[in-house]
Design a protein around this motif. Structure first.
Motif, PDB file in Angstrom:
ATOM      1  N   GLN A  86      -4.315   2.653   8.431  1.00  0.00           N
ATOM      2  CA  GLN A  86      -4.630   3.939   7.816  1.00  0.00           C
ATOM      3  C   GLN A  86      -4.447   3.915   6.306  1.00  0.00           C
ATOM      4  OE1 GLN A  86      -5.807   6.204   9.889  1.00  0.00           O
ATOM      5  NE2 GLN A  86      -6.220   7.789   8.341  1.00  0.00           N
ATOM      6  N   PHE A  87      -3.525   3.023   5.849  1.00  0.00           N
ATOM      7  CA  PHE A  87      -3.234   2.917   4.420  1.00  0.00           C
ATOM      8  C   PHE A  87      -3.676   1.566   3.870  1.00  0.00           C
ATOM      9  CE2 PHE A  87       0.234   5.721   6.174  1.00  0.00           C
ATOM     10  CZ  PHE A  87      -0.407   6.904   5.844  1.00  0.00           C
ATOM     11  N   TRP A  88      -4.668   0.969   4.503  1.00  0.00           N
ATOM     12  CA  TRP A  88      -5.266  -0.294   4.054  1.00  0.00           C
ATOM     13  C   TRP A  88      -4.200  -1.389   3.899  1.00  0.00           C
ATOM     14  CZ3 TRP A  88      -6.894   4.473   2.317  1.00  0.00           C
ATOM     15  CH2 TRP A  88      -8.225   4.807   2.595  1.00  0.00           C
ATOM     16  N   LEU A 128       3.858   0.577   1.590  1.00  0.00           N
ATOM     17  CA  LEU A 128       4.564   1.430   0.640  1.00  0.00           C
ATOM     18  C   LEU A 128       4.719   2.862   1.134  1.00  0.00           C
ATOM     19  CD1 LEU A 128       2.873   0.270  -2.696  1.00  0.00           C
ATOM     20  CD2 LEU A 128       5.165  -0.303  -1.887  1.00  0.00           C
ATOM     21  N   ILE A 129       3.640   3.408   1.672  1.00  0.00           N
ATOM     22  CA  ILE A 129       3.626   4.844   1.998  1.00  0.00           C
ATOM     23  C   ILE A 129       4.653   5.185   3.070  1.00  0.00           C
ATOM     24  CG2 ILE A 129       2.192   6.762   2.749  1.00  0.00           C
ATOM     25  CD1 ILE A 129       1.437   5.518   0.040  1.00  0.00           C
ATOM     26  N   GLU A 130       4.765   4.356   4.088  1.00  0.00           N
ATOM     27  CA  GLU A 130       5.707   4.639   5.168  1.00  0.00           C
ATOM     28  C   GLU A 130       7.091   4.059   4.912  1.00  0.00           C
ATOM     29  OE1 GLU A 130       3.362   5.349   9.293  1.00  0.00           O
ATOM     30  OE2 GLU A 130       3.828   3.258   8.825  1.00  0.00           O
ATOM     31  N   ILE A 131       7.150   2.876   4.315  1.00  0.00           N
ATOM     32  CA  ILE A 131       8.420   2.158   4.276  1.00  0.00           C
ATOM     33  C   ILE A 131       9.309   2.568   3.113  1.00  0.00           C
ATOM     34  CG2 ILE A 131       9.398  -0.137   3.861  1.00  0.00           C
ATOM     35  CD1 ILE A 131       7.413  -1.247   5.827  1.00  0.00           C
ATOM     36  N   LEU A 132       8.764   2.729   1.912  1.00  0.00           N
ATOM     37  CA  LEU A 132       9.638   3.018   0.772  1.00  0.00           C
ATOM     38  C   LEU A 132      10.438   4.313   0.931  1.00  0.00           C
ATOM     39  CD1 LEU A 132       7.885   1.779  -2.475  1.00  0.00           C
ATOM     40  CD2 LEU A 132       9.504   0.631  -0.976  1.00  0.00           C
ATOM     41  N   TRP A 162       4.253  10.247  -3.927  1.00  0.00           N
ATOM     42  CA  TRP A 162       3.348  10.271  -2.784  1.00  0.00           C
ATOM     43  C   TRP A 162       4.154  10.193  -1.497  1.00  0.00           C
ATOM     44  CZ3 TRP A 162       5.213   5.647  -1.674  1.00  0.00           C
ATOM     45  CH2 TRP A 162       5.185   4.619  -2.604  1.00  0.00           C
ATOM     46  N   PHE A 163       3.577  10.710  -0.423  1.00  0.00           N
ATOM     47  CA  PHE A 163       4.220  10.682   0.898  1.00  0.00           C
ATOM     48  C   PHE A 163       3.135  10.930   1.943  1.00  0.00           C
ATOM     49  CE2 PHE A 163       4.044  15.090  -0.262  1.00  0.00           C
ATOM     50  CZ  PHE A 163       3.845  15.787   0.912  1.00  0.00           C
ATOM     51  N   THR A 164       3.453  10.619   3.161  1.00  0.00           N
ATOM     52  CA  THR A 164       2.551  10.956   4.259  1.00  0.00           C
ATOM     53  C   THR A 164       3.231  11.975   5.164  1.00  0.00           C
ATOM     54  OG1 THR A 164       1.268  10.153   6.147  1.00  0.00           O
ATOM     55  CG2 THR A 164       3.314   8.967   5.642  1.00  0.00           C
ATOM     56  N   PRO A 165       2.571  13.092   5.464  1.00  0.00           N
ATOM     57  CA  PRO A 165       3.171  14.079   6.361  1.00  0.00           C
ATOM     58  C   PRO A 165       2.937  13.764   7.835  1.00  0.00           C
ATOM     59  CG  PRO A 165       1.104  14.920   5.518  1.00  0.00           C
ATOM     60  CD  PRO A 165       1.316  13.591   4.861  1.00  0.00           C
ATOM     61  N   ASP A 166       1.973  12.881   8.087  1.00  0.00           N
ATOM     62  CA  ASP A 166       1.563  12.681   9.477  1.00  0.00           C
ATOM     63  C   ASP A 166       1.138  11.245   9.813  1.00  0.00           C
ATOM     64  OD1 ASP A 166      -0.756  12.510   8.024  1.00  0.00           O
ATOM     65  OD2 ASP A 166      -1.674  14.329   8.874  1.00  0.00           O
ATOM     66  N   GLY A 167       1.293  10.322   8.879  1.00  0.00           N
ATOM     67  CA  GLY A 167       0.864   8.953   9.125  1.00  0.00           C
ATOM     68  C   GLY A 167      -0.632   8.746   9.052  1.00  0.00           C
ATOM     69  N   LYS A 168      -1.364   9.771   8.636  1.00  0.00           N
ATOM     70  CA  LYS A 168      -2.826   9.692   8.581  1.00  0.00           C
ATOM     71  C   LYS A 168      -3.365   9.795   7.162  1.00  0.00           C
ATOM     72  CE  LYS A 168      -3.200  11.903  13.123  1.00  0.00           C
ATOM     73  NZ  LYS A 168      -3.700  13.095  13.865  1.00  0.00           N
ATOM     74  N   ARG A 169      -2.639  10.483   6.294  1.00  0.00           N
ATOM     75  CA  ARG A 169      -3.136  10.686   4.937  1.00  0.00           C
ATOM     76  C   ARG A 169      -1.975  10.602   3.949  1.00  0.00           C
ATOM     77  NH1 ARG A 169      -2.322  15.976   6.836  1.00  0.00           N
ATOM     78  NH2 ARG A 169      -1.319  17.368   5.315  1.00  0.00           N
ATOM     79  N   VAL A 170      -2.340  10.462   2.669  1.00  0.00           N
ATOM     80  CA  VAL A 170      -1.349  10.440   1.595  1.00  0.00           C
ATOM     81  C   VAL A 170      -1.444  11.737   0.823  1.00  0.00           C
ATOM     82  CG1 VAL A 170      -0.551   9.251  -0.474  1.00  0.00           C
ATOM     83  CG2 VAL A 170      -1.543   7.929   1.401  1.00  0.00           C
ATOM     84  N   ASP A 171      -0.326  12.442   0.704  1.00  0.00           N
ATOM     85  CA  ASP A 171      -0.250  13.662  -0.086  1.00  0.00           C
ATOM     86  C   ASP A 171       0.639  13.427  -1.304  1.00  0.00           C
ATOM     87  OD1 ASP A 171      -1.883  15.033   1.593  1.00  0.00           O
ATOM     88  OD2 ASP A 171      -0.301  16.176   2.591  1.00  0.00           O
ATOM     89  N   GLU A 226      -4.690   4.356  -3.559  1.00  0.00           N
ATOM     90  CA  GLU A 226      -4.536   4.779  -4.950  1.00  0.00           C
ATOM     91  C   GLU A 226      -5.875   4.743  -5.678  1.00  0.00           C
ATOM     92  OE1 GLU A 226      -4.167   2.412  -8.642  1.00  0.00           O
ATOM     93  OE2 GLU A 226      -2.162   2.184  -7.768  1.00  0.00           O
ATOM     94  N   PHE A 227      -6.642   3.655  -5.476  1.00  0.00           N
ATOM     95  CA  PHE A 227      -7.954   3.541  -6.106  1.00  0.00           C
ATOM     96  C   PHE A 227      -8.841   4.718  -5.702  1.00  0.00           C
ATOM     97  CE2 PHE A 227     -12.302   2.203  -6.584  1.00  0.00           C
ATOM     98  CZ  PHE A 227     -12.306   1.401  -7.722  1.00  0.00           C
ATOM     99  N   ASN A 228      -8.857   5.016  -4.407  1.00  0.00           N
ATOM    100  CA  ASN A 228      -9.682   6.126  -3.921  1.00  0.00           C
ATOM    101  C   ASN A 228      -9.214   7.473  -4.466  1.00  0.00           C
ATOM    102  OD1 ASN A 228     -11.221   4.337  -2.465  1.00  0.00           O
ATOM    103  ND2 ASN A 228     -10.155   4.695  -0.527  1.00  0.00           N
ATOM    104  N   GLU A 229      -7.905   7.643  -4.577  1.00  0.00           N
ATOM    105  CA  GLU A 229      -7.355   8.883  -5.105  1.00  0.00           C
ATOM    106  C   GLU A 229      -7.748   9.081  -6.569  1.00  0.00           C
ATOM    107  OE1 GLU A 229      -5.174  12.468  -5.513  1.00  0.00           O
ATOM    108  OE2 GLU A 229      -5.904  11.388  -3.747  1.00  0.00           O
ATOM    109  N   MET A 230      -7.679   8.019  -7.354  1.00  0.00           N
ATOM    110  CA  MET A 230      -8.004   8.143  -8.770  1.00  0.00           C
ATOM    111  C   MET A 230      -9.497   8.377  -8.997  1.00  0.00           C
ATOM    112  SD  MET A 230      -5.091   8.087 -10.169  1.00  0.00           S
ATOM    113  CE  MET A 230      -5.436   7.913 -11.920  1.00  0.00           C
ATOM    114  N   THR A 231     -10.322   7.725  -8.207  1.00  0.00           N
ATOM    115  CA  THR A 231     -11.761   7.973  -8.349  1.00  0.00           C
ATOM    116  C   THR A 231     -12.118   9.374  -7.851  1.00  0.00           C
ATOM    117  OG1 THR A 231     -12.203   6.885  -6.222  1.00  0.00           O
ATOM    118  CG2 THR A 231     -12.402   5.538  -8.214  1.00  0.00           C
ATOM    119  N   ARG A 232     -11.373   9.885  -6.860  1.00  0.00           N
ATOM    120  CA  ARG A 232     -11.600  11.253  -6.396  1.00  0.00           C
ATOM    121  C   ARG A 232     -11.225  12.261  -7.470  1.00  0.00           C
ATOM    122  NH1 ARG A 232      -9.029  15.525  -4.856  1.00  0.00           N
ATOM    123  NH2 ARG A 232      -6.984  14.548  -5.181  1.00  0.00           N
TER     124      ARG A 232
END
Length: 480
Positions: free
Chosen positions: A84-86, A90-94, A157-166, A237-243
């Motif tokens: 889900q995070f390519w 980082l998103i889940e573990i840190l 950044w964090f994930t609330p559900d393991g599906k997306r980064v908020d 991160e790349f997708n977030e910045m281009t968004r």
């Protein structure tokens, strides 16, 4: 002043803009600096050291490390990379690691990290993260050279559900963090005769506002220090910045006038042309044109199946490439090796990601970023930051080309002594002024606390065993 003469069968000297292999040469050190390197010296000396079984090279400059936490990554991150995070952990573990890592635990990690770095040839390290004051104190005490940056950011950044980064934002905290970091840098001005310095390290490109990065860059220019930023380290991160901006992370930083010769980007893997993002543009040209440096930390990504595409391509584009360790193991030997091998794999050639290129990245290229023509080389006037390698050890014999042996085969046990500023830091493999057994006990206790509190930082309340189970199940005693 103490003048010491070394003679050795191999010395990696610097001449006419590059490293050269000096055979059966001599090296003269006056206190903290090199006074002479060449084939013969007949001047007066105070001490003579004839080293018939040694190779003398410049020390390594590690441009990306997190001394306060890296040992905790062991046996946690290696096999976990959610799709889900390519594949990044980082998103889940840190966040989960942070939940159980106390100040005492961080300091234990620093103690362990400095020993690990020194034993594998790091003479200068750039630290990003927490416990900056403690890191500076320990660098001063042990005798290593260091650049230290307390981290700060505008959000997380964090994930609330393991599906997306908020993202959760606290812009004021970011500005306050910059103010504290500036005060820290100024406080290091007279530290250890210049051996310990500060620099600025905003955390990540996607967690910092444009205003914070502009202010950081201005402060770095006024202070005369480098600035380092995690950039293009993940597909999310790349997708977030281009968004957000319709621009790649590198393009956005160029728009902010953040790039430049005093800027170091950590990772910079996911750029235009990379197969993971398939995005048009020329980020490499932007990096090269602005003189921006990149710190590649190959093992950190290779353990999850991610490689820079490719290390030699960046060099051939004109980017000043450096090397760091980032995570465990904090061995520049491993970083040299993984950088060389991963570059061969991605370029599909054996002659592009060479021992010369990675050795340069760990020495003269990093010195260029720091604006230090007295580091990363053995030449008249340079600092006496020196590595003394065995010629007859298991990893180094048979010996034909010292640099290839070091890059592709050497282990910490092949490194006998380390000098920084003309003083021994490592003697016969032992880091002076440290206790390896105590340091290992300290990180074991820190790790056990992190593992026990894992569920407190996990988005789903999972234990570490649920998230990343041990390789084999526990043995069960058979019933009689």
């Amino acid at each position: 002043m103490t003048r010491t003469l070394f003679t050795a069968p191999y010395i990696v000297a610097h001449q006419e803009g590059g490293h050269r292999l000096l055979r059966d040469g001599c090296l003269v050190v006056d206190d903290d600096r090199i006074a002479y390197v060449g084939t013969a010296y007949d001047g007066p000396v105070d001490v003579e050291r004839h080293l018939p079984d040694r190779i003398i090279t410049p020390g390594f400059i590690n441009t990306h490390s997190h001394l306060h936490s890296s040992p905790i990554d062991k046996s946690v991150q290696e096999d976990h990379g959610p799709r889900q995070f390519w594949l990044t952990g980082l998103i889940e573990i840190l966040p989960a690691e942070d939940a159980g890592l106390t100040s005492a635990g961080m300091r234990s990690c620093v103690d362990y990290s400095l020993i690990e770095l020194a034993r594998s040839g790091t003479t200068t390290v750039m630290h990003l993260g927490d416990e900056a004051d403690y890191v500076a104190d320990e660098l001063d005490r042990i005798g290593l050279r260091g650049y230290v940056a307390p981290s700060y950011r505008s959000g997380r950044w964090f994930t609330p559900d393991g599906k997306r980064v908020d993202y959760e934002w606290d812009v004021a905290a970011g500005q306050e963090g910059l103010d504290r970091a500036v005060d820290f840098v100024r406080a290091q001005d007279l530290r250890a005769g210049g051996r310990v310095k500060g620099f600025l390290g905003p955390a990540q490109v996607d967690t910092c506002t444009a205003e914070l990065l502009r202010d950081t860059k201005q402060a770095a220019r006024e202070l005369g220090v480098p600035v380092s930023l995690h950039t293009a380290q993940g597909v999310w991160e790349f997708n977030e910045m281009t968004r957000r901006h319709g621009r790649t992370p590198i393009e956005w930083l160029a728009d902010l006038d953040f790039l430049g010769p005093d800027t170091l980007l950590g990772h910079a893997i996911f750029i235009t042309g990379n197969s993971w993002v398939n995005f048009a543009g020329d980020d490499l040209a932007l990096l090269a044109e602005t003189g921006t440096s990149v710190s590649y930390n190959a093992w950190c990504f290779a353990r999850r199946g991610i490689l820079m595409e490719s290390f030699p391509a960046y060099i051939e584009a004109g980017v000043n490439m450096c090397i760091g360790t980032d995570t465990a193991p904090q061995s520049m030997l491993e970083s040299l090796r993984w950088t060389a091998i991963s570059g061969k794999i991605t370029s599909r050639r054996a002659d592009t990601s060479t021992a010369k290129r990675v050795f340069d990245a760990a020495t003269v290229n990093a010195a260029k970023l720091l604006g230090r023509d007295d580091l990363g080389r053995i030449s008249n006037g340079a600092k006496a930051d020196l590595l003394f390698w065995r010629t007859d050890s298991f990893g180094m014999a048979p010996l034909r080309d010292p640099i290839r042996n070091i890059v592709y085969y050497a282990q910490p046990s092949d490194l006998a002594d380390v000098w920084v500023d003309g003083r021994p830091v490592v003697e016969d493999g032992t880091v002076l002024g440290t206790d390896l057994e105590e340091a290992a006990r300290g990180v074991q206790a820190a790790g056990e606390r992190v593992w026990a509190h894992w569920h407190e930082g996990d988005w789903a309340g999972r234990t570490l065993e649920e998230l990343a189970p041990t390789t084999f199940p526990e043995f069960v005693e058979p019933q009689s």
